[in-house]
Design a protein around this motif. Structure first.
Motif, PDB file in Angstrom:
ATOM      1  N   TYR A  14       0.826  -1.223   0.000  1.00 57.89           N
ATOM      2  CA  TYR A  14       0.000   0.000   0.000  1.00 57.89           C
ATOM      3  C   TYR A  14       0.861   1.276   0.000  1.00 57.89           C
ATOM      4  CZ  TYR A  14      -3.164   3.502   2.087  1.00 57.89           C
ATOM      5  OH  TYR A  14      -3.880   4.637   2.381  1.00 57.89           O
ATOM      6  N   ILE A  15       1.564   1.524   1.081  1.00 56.54           N
ATOM      7  CA  ILE A  15       2.291   2.805   1.175  1.00 56.54           C
ATOM      8  C   ILE A  15       3.513   2.795   0.251  1.00 56.54           C
ATOM      9  CG2 ILE A  15       3.376   4.449   2.742  1.00 56.54           C
ATOM     10  CD1 ILE A  15       1.840   3.067   5.051  1.00 56.54           C
ATOM     11  N   ASP A  34      10.126  -7.111  -2.945  1.00 57.66           N
ATOM     12  CA  ASP A  34       8.900  -7.466  -2.213  1.00 57.66           C
ATOM     13  C   ASP A  34       8.677  -8.964  -2.357  1.00 57.66           C
ATOM     14  OD1 ASP A  34       5.983  -7.698  -1.515  1.00 57.66           O
ATOM     15  OD2 ASP A  34       6.078  -5.512  -1.525  1.00 57.66           O
ATOM     16  N   ASN A  35       8.248  -9.629  -1.285  1.00 56.43           N
ATOM     17  CA  ASN A  35       7.979 -11.072  -1.406  1.00 56.43           C
ATOM     18  C   ASN A  35       6.525 -11.347  -1.774  1.00 56.43           C
ATOM     19  OD1 ASN A  35       6.588 -10.642   0.939  1.00 56.43           O
ATOM     20  ND2 ASN A  35       7.809 -12.023   2.223  1.00 56.43           N
ATOM     21  N   ASN A  38       1.900  -9.643   0.909  1.00 48.69           N
ATOM     22  CA  ASN A  38       0.708  -8.801   1.011  1.00 48.69           C
ATOM     23  C   ASN A  38       0.728  -7.708  -0.050  1.00 48.69           C
ATOM     24  OD1 ASN A  38      -1.756  -8.317   2.355  1.00 48.69           O
ATOM     25  ND2 ASN A  38      -0.887  -6.573   3.445  1.00 48.69           N
ATOM     26  N   GLY A  39       1.543  -7.906  -1.060  1.00 50.24           N
ATOM     27  CA  GLY A  39       1.659  -6.892  -2.106  1.00 50.24           C
ATOM     28  C   GLY A  39       1.135  -7.434  -3.427  1.00 50.24           C
ATOM     29  N   ASP A  54      12.628 -12.109  -0.167  1.00 51.73           N
ATOM     30  CA  ASP A  54      12.331 -11.816   1.224  1.00 51.73           C
ATOM     31  C   ASP A  54      13.451 -10.921   1.763  1.00 51.73           C
ATOM     32  OD1 ASP A  54      10.667 -13.567   3.698  1.00 51.73           O
ATOM     33  OD2 ASP A  54      12.208 -12.079   4.162  1.00 51.73           O
ATOM     34  N   VAL A  55      13.094  -9.800   2.368  1.00 52.93           N
ATOM     35  CA  VAL A  55      14.151  -8.884   2.836  1.00 52.93           C
ATOM     36  C   VAL A  55      14.958  -9.501   3.969  1.00 52.93           C
ATOM     37  CG1 VAL A  55      13.015  -6.733   2.138  1.00 52.93           C
ATOM     38  CG2 VAL A  55      12.676  -7.592   4.441  1.00 52.93           C
ATOM     39  N   PHE A  76       9.981  -0.316   3.590  1.00 54.46           N
ATOM     40  CA  PHE A  76       8.566  -0.425   3.982  1.00 54.46           C
ATOM     41  C   PHE A  76       8.164  -1.849   4.346  1.00 54.46           C
ATOM     42  CE2 PHE A  76       8.713   3.194   1.083  1.00 54.46           C
ATOM     43  CZ  PHE A  76       7.875   4.114   1.680  1.00 54.46           C
ATOM     44  N   ASN A  95       9.579 -11.026  11.134  1.00 52.99           N
ATOM     45  CA  ASN A  95       9.356 -10.355   9.842  1.00 52.99           C
ATOM     46  C   ASN A  95       9.648  -8.851   9.903  1.00 52.99           C
ATOM     47  OD1 ASN A  95       8.730 -10.969   7.135  1.00 52.99           O
ATOM     48  ND2 ASN A  95       6.840  -9.772   7.363  1.00 52.99           N
ATOM     49  N   TYR A 144       3.912  -5.256  17.836  1.00 52.30           N
ATOM     50  CA  TYR A 144       4.147  -4.512  16.590  1.00 52.30           C
ATOM     51  C   TYR A 144       4.990  -3.264  16.877  1.00 52.30           C
ATOM     52  CZ  TYR A 144       3.146  -1.327  12.706  1.00 52.30           C
ATOM     53  OH  TYR A 144       3.265  -0.425  11.668  1.00 52.30           O
ATOM     54  N   LYS A 148       9.048  -2.468  15.788  1.00 49.68           N
ATOM     55  CA  LYS A 148       9.481  -1.303  15.009  1.00 49.68           C
ATOM     56  C   LYS A 148      10.497  -0.468  15.787  1.00 49.68           C
ATOM     57  CE  LYS A 148       7.108  -1.567  11.233  1.00 49.68           C
ATOM     58  NZ  LYS A 148       7.652  -1.250   9.912  1.00 49.68           N
TER      59      LYS A 148
HETATM   60  N1  LIG Z   1      -0.742   1.381   7.093  1.00 50.29           N
HETATM   61  C1  LIG Z   1      -0.491   2.146   8.148  1.00 50.29           C
HETATM   62  O1  LIG Z   1      -1.388   2.851   8.659  1.00 50.29           O
HETATM   63  C2  LIG Z   1       0.896   2.203   8.726  1.00 50.29           C
HETATM   64  C3  LIG Z   1       1.109   3.020   9.834  1.00 50.29           C
HETATM   65  C4  LIG Z   1       2.399   3.092  10.371  1.00 50.29           C
HETATM   66  C5  LIG Z   1       3.456   2.398   9.806  1.00 50.29           C
HETATM   67  N2  LIG Z   1       3.233   1.593   8.738  1.00 50.29           N
HETATM   68  C6  LIG Z   1       4.366   0.867   8.177  1.00 50.29           C
HETATM   69  O2  LIG Z   1       4.455   1.120   6.786  1.00 50.29           O
HETATM   70  C7  LIG Z   1       4.984  -0.009   6.102  1.00 50.29           C
HETATM   71  C8  LIG Z   1       4.099  -0.344   4.911  1.00 50.29           C
HETATM   72  O3  LIG Z   1       2.801  -0.630   5.385  1.00 50.29           O
HETATM   73  P1  LIG Z   1       1.579  -0.862   4.390  1.00 50.29           P
HETATM   74  O4  LIG Z   1       0.367  -0.353   5.060  1.00 50.29           O
HETATM   75  O5  LIG Z   1       1.945  -0.372   3.035  1.00 50.29           O
HETATM   76  O6  LIG Z   1       1.503  -2.455   4.396  1.00 50.29           O
HETATM   77  P2  LIG Z   1       1.392  -3.491   3.182  1.00 50.29           P
HETATM   78  O7  LIG Z   1       1.165  -4.826   3.791  1.00 50.29           O
HETATM   79  O8  LIG Z   1       0.435  -3.022   2.156  1.00 50.29           O
HETATM   80  O9  LIG Z   1       2.845  -3.431   2.556  1.00 50.29           O
HETATM   81  C9  LIG Z   1       3.934  -4.168   3.062  1.00 50.29           C
HETATM   82  C10 LIG Z   1       4.626  -4.810   1.872  1.00 50.29           C
HETATM   83  O10 LIG Z   1       5.775  -5.514   2.344  1.00 50.29           O
HETATM   84  C11 LIG Z   1       5.807  -6.811   1.750  1.00 50.29           C
HETATM   85  N3  LIG Z   1       6.518  -7.669   2.702  1.00 50.29           N
HETATM   86  C12 LIG Z   1       6.126  -8.033   3.953  1.00 50.29           C
HETATM   87  N4  LIG Z   1       7.079  -8.788   4.525  1.00 50.29           N
HETATM   88  C13 LIG Z   1       8.095  -8.898   3.619  1.00 50.29           C
HETATM   89  C14 LIG Z   1       9.360  -9.544   3.634  1.00 50.29           C
HETATM   90  N5  LIG Z   1       9.785 -10.246   4.694  1.00 50.29           N
HETATM   91  N6  LIG Z   1      10.129  -9.451   2.531  1.00 50.29           N
HETATM   92  C15 LIG Z   1       9.717  -8.741   1.453  1.00 50.29           C
HETATM   93  N7  LIG Z   1       8.537  -8.112   1.385  1.00 50.29           N
HETATM   94  C16 LIG Z   1       7.742  -8.182   2.460  1.00 50.29           C
HETATM   95  C17 LIG Z   1       4.359  -7.198   1.521  1.00 50.29           C
HETATM   96  O11 LIG Z   1       4.211  -8.139   0.485  1.00 50.29           O
HETATM   97  C18 LIG Z   1       3.756  -5.841   1.154  1.00 50.29           C
HETATM   98  O12 LIG Z   1       3.813  -5.610  -0.236  1.00 50.29           O
HETATM   99  C19 LIG Z   1       5.079  -1.125   7.142  1.00 50.29           C
HETATM  100  O13 LIG Z   1       6.423  -1.236   7.561  1.00 50.29           O
HETATM  101  C20 LIG Z   1       4.193  -0.638   8.278  1.00 50.29           C
HETATM  102  O14 LIG Z   1       4.630  -1.119   9.523  1.00 50.29           O
HETATM  103  C21 LIG Z   1       1.970   1.476   8.178  1.00 50.29           C
END
Ligand SMILES: NC(=O)c1ccc[n+]([C@@H]2O[C@H](COP(=O)([O-])OP(=O)(O)OC[C@H]3O[C@@H](n4cnc5c(N)ncnc54)[C@H](O)[C@@H]3O)[C@@H](O)[C@H]2O)c1
Ligand SMILES: O=c1ccn([C@@H]2O[C@H](COP(=O)(O)OP(=O)(O)O[C@H]3O[C@H](CO)[C@H](O)[C@H](O)[C@H]3O)[C@@H](O)[C@H]2O)c(=O)[nH]1
Length: 329
Positions: A14-15, A34-35, A38-39, A54-55, A76, A95, A144, A148
């Motif tokens: 997402y972000i 990206d793995n 969730n993407g 996988d990171v 991210f 993770n 969580y 972080k």
């Molecule tokens: N959404 C929010 O409100 C929010 C708020 C604060 C912080 N964050 C942080 O922002 C970041 C992005 O969040 P988001 O909402 O876009 O989530 P999201 O799940 O949409 O995106 C996370 C991405 O990381 C990938 N991923 C997860 N684990 C992985 C790994 N081990 N190796 C490679 N890829 C991996 C997933 O496939 C996904 O595409 C996260 O670190 C989250 O903690 C999000």
């Protein structure tokens, strides 16, 4: 400003995908790692390489960094659902924290100079007063937030010892979708308020549960600081430029508008934008929800000159709703 090659981990999410769009629009050379847990492949724009990895795999990440001559990372990738972190903390530490440790190791070996990290307001826990500035004590109330904060600590110590610089951006509640409709929230099993409410608005759910109506807030529901994902993406580009311009300095910055909106105010605004009310079911509090989280964004505004473009609540909601309708077609 020199535009170094940037690796965006989690760039299919997402972000991250919004950050990729903003970088790509501004002609940065971007690679996504990206793995796809969730993407979505489709979230990565044409012309941007996507490495499925996988990171937490340090050797693979080192190879990716070297192959693409990466000098800066926006990190991210991670797991993001607070209640899931309570039921499966071991996975969250692996993770988020352990995978970040591996990524930092790969970055050190490959000579990466700048790291920008997705941190969270969850690092503060449940502070008693708002707005929350970056000097507010960090006392996470769930795994969580701890996962972080531990990554922030690793970055702080490693940057001091090994000579790269980093930025930790602590996001408040991220919402909305790309105003051009190119990306939005599409991960599995939505839990975030606006996403859930938009799913209800387009008929994917019957209603929205309101988690708690007896909080010490004016209308009894929790207050959050909702930030449009594209304004957050622009903050990332400014932060990256800041890291490059001043390689001796690292920073931690809140990302929010400094404005609190209650759950009911969000749902009222959604009803106005949607034209039809979404059914609400008033319920019990959800475990681990602090009553209010509102950012002080002074550092972001004063040090980086950040100027949000989509702060109006109805603008945020309209973009999220348009995205949800697009997904539903
Ligand atoms: N959404 C929010 O409100 C929010 C708020 C604060 C912080 N964050 C942080 O922002 C970041 C992005 O969040 P988001 O909402 O876009 O989530 P999201 O799940 O949409 O995106 C996370 C991405 O990381 C990938 N991923 C997860 N684990 C992985 C790994 N081990 N190796 C490679 N890829 C991996 C997933 O496939 C996904 O595409 C996260 O670190 C989250 O903690 C999000
Ligand atoms: O169906 C729902 C979903 C949420 N809420 C309420 O809406 C508010 C916002 O909840 P979200 O789940 O949308 O977001 P959180 O505040 O729990 O957490 C988000 O923002 C945090 C920082 O503020 C962290 O960064 C975290 O990663 C991110 O998910 C809370 O009061 C929650 O109880 C409801 O009433 N009904």
């Amino acid at each position: 400003m020199s535009k170094l090659p940037v690796l965006v981990t989690g760039g299919a999410g997402y972000i991250g995908s919004h950050a990729v769009l903003t970088l790509h629009d501004a002609d940065w050379q971007v690679v996504v790692a990206d793995n796809l847990s969730n993407g979505r492949r489709e979230a990565v724009p044409a012309g941007v390489p996507l490495v499925e990895v996988d990171v937490g795999d340090e050797a693979c990440m080192e190879a990716v960094l070297r192959e693409h001559g990466i000098q800066a990372i926006m990190h991210f990738a991670g797991s993001i659902v607070v209640p899931e972190s309570v039921s499966d903390p071991h996975f969250y530490y692996r993770n988020n924290t352990v995978a970040s440790h591996a990524l930092i190791g790969a970055a050190l070996k490959a000579g990466v100079r700048h790291v920008l990290f997705s941190s969270t307001a969850a690092t503060y826990g449940a502070p008693e007063t708002v707005p929350i500035d970056e000097d507010t004590p960090t006392r996470p109330i769930n795994p969580y937030g701890h996962s972080k904060l531990m990554t922030e600590q690793m970055l702080r110590d490693c940057a001091a010892a090994y000579g790269f610089n980093y930025g930790a951006l602590r996001y408040f509640n991220v919402a909305g979708a790309d105003p051009k409709g190119r990306s939005g929230q599409a991960g599995k099993g939505a839990t975030h308020l606006l996403k859930v409410a938009c799913e209800a608005a387009v008929g994917k759910r019957t209603h929205v549960d309101v988690f708690g109506t007896d909080y010490p807030t004016p209308d009894g529901t929790c207050i959050r600081d909702y930030i449009h994902v594209s304004d957050l993406a622009s903050a990332h580009v400014l932060a990256l430029e800041g890291l490059i311009a001043d390689p001796a300095t690292s920073f931690t910055m809140n990302c929010g508008y400094g404005r609190g909106t209650s759950v009911l105010e969000m749902l009222d605004a959604l009803d106005r934008v949607n034209g039809t009310p979404v059914k609400r079911v008033m319920g019990e509090r959800r475990a681990g929800d602090p009553p209010q989280l509102v950012a002080s964004n002074r550092r972001l505004v004063e040090r980086l000159g950040w100027q949000p473009a989509y702060a109006d609540s109805e603008t945020i909601i309209r973009s999220a709703l348009e995205w949800e309708r697009r997904l539903n077609r």
